[in-house]
Write a protein that holds these residues in place. Structure first.
Motif, PDB file in Angstrom:
ATOM      1  N   ALA A  80      -1.120  17.162 173.832  1.00  0.00           N
ATOM      2  CA  ALA A  80      -1.011  16.118 174.856  1.00  0.00           C
ATOM      3  C   ALA A  80      -1.499  16.624 176.214  1.00  0.00           C
ATOM      4  N   ASP A  88      -5.368  16.950 176.149  1.00  0.00           N
ATOM      5  CA  ASP A  88      -6.012  15.643 176.241  1.00  0.00           C
ATOM      6  C   ASP A  88      -5.876  15.042 177.634  1.00  0.00           C
ATOM      7  N   ASP A 112     -14.209  13.006 169.872  1.00  0.00           N
ATOM      8  CA  ASP A 112     -12.776  12.774 169.948  1.00  0.00           C
ATOM      9  C   ASP A 112     -12.075  13.923 170.657  1.00  0.00           C
ATOM     10  N   GLY A 153      -6.693  11.846 169.837  1.00  0.00           N
ATOM     11  CA  GLY A 153      -6.984  11.377 171.182  1.00  0.00           C
ATOM     12  C   GLY A 153      -8.343  10.700 171.262  1.00  0.00           C
ATOM     13  N   LEU A 156     -10.850   8.742 173.928  1.00  0.00           N
ATOM     14  CA  LEU A 156     -11.088   8.541 175.353  1.00  0.00           C
ATOM     15  C   LEU A 156     -12.421   7.814 175.544  1.00  0.00           C
ATOM     16  N   ASP A 184      -7.580   5.375 177.046  1.00  0.00           N
ATOM     17  CA  ASP A 184      -6.922   6.654 176.764  1.00  0.00           C
ATOM     18  C   ASP A 184      -5.730   6.368 175.860  1.00  0.00           C
ATOM     19  N   ASP A 185      -5.874   6.699 174.583  1.00  0.00           N
ATOM     20  CA  ASP A 185      -4.803   6.446 173.630  1.00  0.00           C
ATOM     21  C   ASP A 185      -4.969   7.408 172.462  1.00  0.00           C
ATOM     22  N   ALA A 186      -3.968   7.462 171.604  1.00  0.00           N
ATOM     23  CA  ALA A 186      -4.015   8.375 170.459  1.00  0.00           C
ATOM     24  C   ALA A 186      -3.540   7.692 169.185  1.00  0.00           C
ATOM     25  N   ARG A 232      -1.834  15.129 167.807  1.00  0.00           N
ATOM     26  CA  ARG A 232      -0.888  14.502 168.729  1.00  0.00           C
ATOM     27  C   ARG A 232       0.429  14.101 168.070  1.00  0.00           C
TER      28      ARG A 232
END
Length: 242
Positions: free
Chosen positions: A172, A175, A154, A235, A237, A228-230, A159
Motif C-alpha cells: 500500500a 503504491d 500495474d 494496484g 493507476l 487509484d484503486d486496487a 494488496r
C-alpha cells in the motif's frame, strides 16, 4: 520532445470481452483511461509510443500495424496497433504479435478511435535496470518534435490476501508513493523507485514508468491522477501528463 503522456493499467480484464460478467467492476478504470487518452489526442503529437511490460518474447520494438490477440485469455478477439496499412511495410517484424500489455493498449486506442499520429510499441522487461529504462525514455523523447507516450503497467500485486502475490504490508505504501509521483509528474521520484522492492511486490509498471521518467526529463509537464484503486488486490493507476 515529450508533450503528453497517459499512464494506464494493463490487465486483460480491462477488455470487457475478457472480463465477461465482471466487466462492470472496471468501468471507472476504463473511463479514466479514455480521459487520459483524450489528453494525448489534445496534445497533437507527431508520434505516439506505447510502452508496456513484456516477457522475453515480447520485448523490443513493435511497429505500427502489429497484431495482438486475446485468444490466450479464452476470447476470440484480435487488435492491431495503429493503422493496418503500416503492417505491410514490415511484415516480418509484426509476425510475433503484441505482448498482452500492448494488446490492451491497442484495444484502448481502437476503442477511442485513435487517428491522431503514427503509433509504435515498445515492450520492456521487468529486470531492465533503471538507468537503461531512463536512457530508453530519453531516446524516445528525441524521436520527433512532439512525442506522446502511452505507458502501460500495474502497481503492486500484493494488496490483499487474495491478490496474485498475496498480502504484503509494504504494498500500500509503495503504491501510494507511485500514485503521488504519477499524479504530480514527479520525474525524480519515478527515476529513483526501489527496483528490488518493485520486483518483490510484482509491480509490472516499474520499468515503463521509468521509461516515462527518462522521456519527461526537462519537458516541464504537469500531472493529474485520474484513478487509484486496487480491485482484485492489484494496484491500478491512471494518470495524465501534459
Amino acid at each position: 520532445m515529450l508533450v503528453a503522456a497517459a499512464v494506464c493499467p494493463c490487465p486483460p480484464l480491462l477488455v470487457p470481452e475478457v472480463a465477461a460478467g465482471a466487466a462492470p467492476e472496471l468501468d471507472a478504470a476504463r473511463a479514466a483511461c479514455t480521459d487520459a487518452l483524450g489528453v494525448l489526442a489534445a496534445s497533437r503529437p507527431d508520434l505516439l509510443v506505447v510502452v508496456g511490460p513484456a516477457e522475453q518474447s515480447g520485448r523490443g520494438p513493435h511497429p505500427e500495424g502489429t497484431r495482438g490477440s486475446f485468444n490466450g485469455f479464452g476470447v476470440d478477439l484480435d487488435v492491431r496497433l495503429g493503422r493496418p496499412a503500416a503492417a505491410a511495410a514490415s511484415p516480418d517484424a509484426s509476425d510475433r504479435g503484441l505482448p498482452p500489455s500492448l494488446a490492451v493498449a491497442a484495444w484502448l486506442l481502437e476503442r477511442t478511435g485513435w487517428s491522431d499520429a503514427p503509433v509504435e510499441g515498445l515492450g520492456v522487461g521487468e529486470p531492465l535496470e533503471a538507468e537503461q529504462c531512463i536512457q530508453a525514455g530519453e531516446h524516445i523523447g528525441g524521436r520527433a518534435g512532439r512525442v506522446a507516450l502511452l505507458v502501460m503497467g500495474d502497481a503492486s500485486a500484493c494488496r490483499t490476501v487474495k491478490a496474485p502475490g498475496y498480502l504484503d504490508e509494504r504494498a500500500a505504501g509503495f503504491d501510494a508513493e507511485v500514485a503521488r509521483a504519477l499524479g504530480t509528474a514527479d520525474v525524480a521520484a519515478l527515476k529513483t523507485l526501489d527496483t528490488a522492492l518493485a520486483h518483490e511486490l510484482k509491480a509490472a509498471g516499474r520499468a515503463p514508468w521509468q521509461v516515462l521518467a527518462g522521456a519527461a526529463e526537462g519537458a516541464g509537464l504537469g500531472g493529474a491522477l485520474l484513478y487509484d484503486d486496487a480491485p482484485y488486490g492489484v494496484g491500478y493507476l491512471v494518470a495524465a501528463w501534459s
